[in-house]
Design a protein around this motif. Structure first.
Motif, PDB file in Angstrom:
ATOM      1  N   MET A   1       0.843  -1.184   0.000  1.00 49.12           N
ATOM      2  CA  MET A   1       0.000   0.000   0.000  1.00 49.12           C
ATOM      3  C   MET A   1       0.890   1.249   0.000  1.00 49.12           C
ATOM      4  SD  MET A   1      -3.194   0.589   2.445  1.00 49.12           S
ATOM      5  CE  MET A   1      -3.404   2.141   3.232  1.00 49.12           C
ATOM      6  N   ALA A   2       0.560   2.198  -0.813  1.00 55.56           N
ATOM      7  CA  ALA A   2       1.354   3.422  -0.905  1.00 55.56           C
ATOM      8  C   ALA A   2       1.111   4.301   0.313  1.00 55.56           C
ATOM      9  CB  ALA A   2       1.005   4.168  -2.170  1.00 55.56           C
ATOM     10  N   THR A   8      -0.646  11.640  -2.255  1.00 50.27           N
ATOM     11  CA  THR A   8      -0.859  13.083  -2.380  1.00 50.27           C
ATOM     12  C   THR A   8      -0.016  13.664  -3.518  1.00 50.27           C
ATOM     13  OG1 THR A   8      -1.329  13.227  -0.017  1.00 50.27           O
ATOM     14  CG2 THR A   8      -0.792  15.278  -1.135  1.00 50.27           C
ATOM     15  N   ARG A   9       1.236  13.227  -3.623  1.00 54.44           N
ATOM     16  CA  ARG A   9       2.109  13.730  -4.693  1.00 54.44           C
ATOM     17  C   ARG A   9       1.574  13.339  -6.065  1.00 54.44           C
ATOM     18  NH1 ARG A   9       7.888  12.342  -1.907  1.00 54.44           N
ATOM     19  NH2 ARG A   9       7.978  14.184  -0.583  1.00 54.44           N
ATOM     20  N   LYS A  10       1.144  12.088  -6.197  1.00 52.33           N
ATOM     21  CA  LYS A  10       0.587  11.628  -7.476  1.00 52.33           C
ATOM     22  C   LYS A  10      -0.687  12.394  -7.807  1.00 52.33           C
ATOM     23  CE  LYS A  10       3.066   8.386  -9.332  1.00 52.33           C
ATOM     24  NZ  LYS A  10       3.614   8.566 -10.661  1.00 52.33           N
ATOM     25  N   ARG A  15      -3.554  16.313 -11.035  1.00 57.00           N
ATOM     26  CA  ARG A  15      -4.427  17.485 -11.100  1.00 57.00           C
ATOM     27  C   ARG A  15      -3.789  18.621 -11.884  1.00 57.00           C
ATOM     28  NH1 ARG A  15      -8.812  18.112  -7.277  1.00 57.00           N
ATOM     29  NH2 ARG A  15      -8.365  20.330  -7.363  1.00 57.00           N
ATOM     30  N   HIS A  16      -2.485  18.827 -11.706  1.00 57.82           N
ATOM     31  CA  HIS A  16      -1.788  19.869 -12.455  1.00 57.82           C
ATOM     32  C   HIS A  16      -1.755  19.548 -13.943  1.00 57.82           C
ATOM     33  CE1 HIS A  16       0.569  21.742  -8.866  1.00 57.82           C
ATOM     34  NE2 HIS A  16      -0.649  22.228  -8.989  1.00 57.82           N
ATOM     35  N   LYS A  17      -1.507  18.276 -14.269  1.00 51.70           N
ATOM     36  CA  LYS A  17      -1.473  17.861 -15.672  1.00 51.70           C
ATOM     37  C   LYS A  17      -2.852  18.038 -16.305  1.00 51.70           C
ATOM     38  CE  LYS A  17      -0.251  14.006 -18.643  1.00 51.70           C
ATOM     39  NZ  LYS A  17       0.136  12.604 -18.720  1.00 51.70           N
TER      40      LYS A  17
END
Length: 54
Positions: A1-2, A8-10, A15-17
């Protein structure tokens, strides 16, 4: 599990992309003017062009 940080980083990167892609798509929707708009200043066919204001 991450870890929560990795998730959050992903999420932030995704979201930015997606925001950038959405912005570009919004700009592209109206990037070129229509044929009618290009030749609107020329006036009606067969009639003299309208005079330009001084």
């Amino acid at each position: 599990m991450a870890s929560f940080t990795a998730i959050t980083r992903k999420k932030r990167a995704r979201r930015h992309k997606n925001a950038g892609a959405a912005r570009k798509a919004k700009l592209a929707r109206r990037s070129t003017i229509s044929y009618a708009e290009v030749f609107a200043a020329c006036g009606e066919p067969g009639k003299p062009a309208p005079k330009k204001p001084a």
